[in-house]
Motif scaffolding. Structure first.
Motif, mmCIF file in Angstrom:
data_model
loop_
_atom_site.group_PDB
_atom_site.id
_atom_site.type_symbol
_atom_site.label_atom_id
_atom_site.label_comp_id
_atom_site.label_asym_id
_atom_site.label_seq_id
_atom_site.Cartn_x
_atom_site.Cartn_y
_atom_site.Cartn_z
ATOM 1 N N ASN A 91 0.852 -1.183 0.000
ATOM 2 C CA ASN A 91 0.000 0.000 0.000
ATOM 3 C C ASN A 91 0.890 1.235 0.000
ATOM 4 O O ASN A 91 1.739 1.401 0.881
ATOM 5 C CB ASN A 91 -0.908 0.021 1.229
ATOM 6 N N GLU A 92 0.697 2.072 -0.980
ATOM 7 C CA GLU A 92 1.506 3.282 -1.090
ATOM 8 C C GLU A 92 0.605 4.507 -1.036
ATOM 9 O O GLU A 92 -0.543 4.464 -1.509
ATOM 10 C CB GLU A 92 2.286 3.295 -2.410
ATOM 11 N N PRO A 93 1.099 5.599 -0.463
ATOM 12 C CA PRO A 93 0.311 6.838 -0.482
ATOM 13 C C PRO A 93 0.198 7.348 -1.906
ATOM 14 O O PRO A 93 1.024 7.014 -2.764
ATOM 15 C CB PRO A 93 1.144 7.795 0.390
ATOM 16 N N PRO A 94 -0.838 8.128 -2.190
ATOM 17 C CA PRO A 94 -0.972 8.681 -3.544
ATOM 18 C C PRO A 94 0.289 9.437 -3.939
ATOM 19 O O PRO A 94 0.846 10.196 -3.135
ATOM 20 C CB PRO A 94 -2.185 9.624 -3.428
ATOM 21 N N SER A 95 0.749 9.194 -5.131
ATOM 22 C CA SER A 95 1.965 9.873 -5.590
ATOM 23 C C SER A 95 1.659 11.321 -5.910
ATOM 24 O O SER A 95 0.616 11.650 -6.481
ATOM 25 C CB SER A 95 2.527 9.171 -6.827
ATOM 26 N N SER A 96 2.563 12.188 -5.501
ATOM 27 C CA SER A 96 2.395 13.609 -5.800
ATOM 28 C C SER A 96 2.766 13.876 -7.243
ATOM 29 O O SER A 96 3.670 13.250 -7.793
ATOM 30 C CB SER A 96 3.272 14.445 -4.870
ATOM 31 N N LYS A 97 2.060 14.778 -7.847
ATOM 32 C CA LYS A 97 2.298 15.104 -9.250
ATOM 33 C C LYS A 97 3.650 15.792 -9.397
ATOM 34 O O LYS A 97 3.970 16.728 -8.668
ATOM 35 C CB LYS A 97 1.183 16.010 -9.776
ATOM 36 N N ILE A 98 4.446 15.284 -10.324
ATOM 37 C CA ILE A 98 5.771 15.867 -10.549
ATOM 38 C C ILE A 98 5.618 17.195 -11.280
ATOM 39 O O ILE A 98 4.922 17.291 -12.299
ATOM 40 C CB ILE A 98 6.652 14.912 -11.375
ATOM 41 N N HIS A 99 6.249 18.225 -10.749
ATOM 42 C CA HIS A 99 6.188 19.540 -11.379
ATOM 43 C C HIS A 99 7.317 19.667 -12.401
ATOM 44 O O HIS A 99 8.489 19.576 -12.051
ATOM 45 C CB HIS A 99 6.311 20.643 -10.326
ATOM 46 N N ILE A 100 6.950 19.835 -13.637
ATOM 47 C CA ILE A 100 7.933 19.987 -14.700
ATOM 48 C C ILE A 100 8.264 21.471 -14.860
ATOM 49 O O ILE A 100 7.360 22.298 -15.051
ATOM 50 C CB ILE A 100 7.402 19.424 -16.045
ATOM 51 N N ASP A 101 9.520 21.799 -14.772
ATOM 52 C CA ASP A 101 9.945 23.196 -14.854
ATOM 53 C C ASP A 101 10.977 23.350 -15.972
ATOM 54 O O ASP A 101 12.185 23.424 -15.715
ATOM 55 C CB ASP A 101 10.535 23.637 -13.508
ATOM 56 N N PRO A 102 10.522 23.395 -17.223
ATOM 57 C CA PRO A 102 11.475 23.523 -18.335
ATOM 58 C C PRO A 102 12.109 24.913 -18.359
ATOM 59 O O PRO A 102 11.588 25.858 -17.769
ATOM 60 C CB PRO A 102 10.597 23.294 -19.565
#
Length: 224
Positions: A91-102
């Protein structure tokens, strides 16, 4: 160990490298003293449950063990594969959305103003094509269609492979547009490598094709 040796000619070098590390650093130290027919699913479950890693990593650990046991079953070394059809997930916690910073336009200009020669041309290609590093260093002049302004991506080079292999995924084989900044950079790149071999981008330090991403990061990207 025998399974890994037999598998080597049939898989990509990067895959073999991952399998080798998993088998030598994890599986053999944990199960190497057990007789093959005595290894059970419960042995693997109890061990894997105590590893502090993600479900993706757990799957990557189990994968070569399951495959090796399946081949052992086919070779009549064991009556069945205890891991056949079995997976393990915590059981894993919901993954946080990766912030893409180009890099924005200003940052790109700053980087390109500090780069020169082949490295500048390579940076332009990075910024305007979206190619993986392994794809960019495998790019050959014959992959460029100057008339249609297209670039064919159909191979990759990794630190593990050293030579051409297929792209990371089947969808990675693709045709991309050669946008004006890239066309200009590739035209400029001709003076450096067009007459010296098939690869478009070389390491300016030795004027030889790149053999992996490590040298690129350490020798030019971090300093740049």
């Amino acid at each position: 160990t025998e399974w890994l040796t037999n598998k080597k000619p049939t898989i990509k070098a990067s895959t073999y490298n991952d399998y080798s590390k998993t088998i030598k650093n994890l599986l053999i130290p944990q199960f190497g003293t057990k007789l093959l027919p005595t290894l059970t699913r419960n042995d693997v479950r109890r061990w894997i449950a105590n590893l502090n890693c993600s479900n993706k990593r757990l799957a990557n650990i189990i994968s070569p063990l399951r495959a090796a046991l399946q081949d052992a079953h086919h070779d009549d070394l064991i009556p069945n594969n205890p891991l056949f059809g079995w997976t393990y997930k915590k059981n894993e916690p919901p993954s946080s959305k990766i912030h893409i910073d180009p890099f924005n336009e200003s940052e790109q200009k700053d980087i390109l103003s500090a780069a020169t020669g082949q490295i500048r041309n390579q940076c332009v290609a990075f910024f305007w094509t979206g190619m993986r590093t392994s794809e960019l260093i495998a790019l050959e002049w014959i992959d460029i269609d100057w008339t249609r302004k297209k670039i064919m991506i159909n191979k990759a080079i990794t630190t593990a492979s050293k030579t051409n292999e297929t792209t990371k995924t089947s969808s990675g084989t693709r045709e991309i547009d050669m946008l004006p900044p890239v066309e200009h950079a590739l035209t400029n790149q001709k003076q450096y490598t067009l007459l010296q071999g098939c690869k478009v981008f070389h390491n300016p330090a030795n004027n030889l094709p790149w053999t992996g991403d490590q040298a690129i990061r350490k020798s030019f990207w971090i300093p740049l």
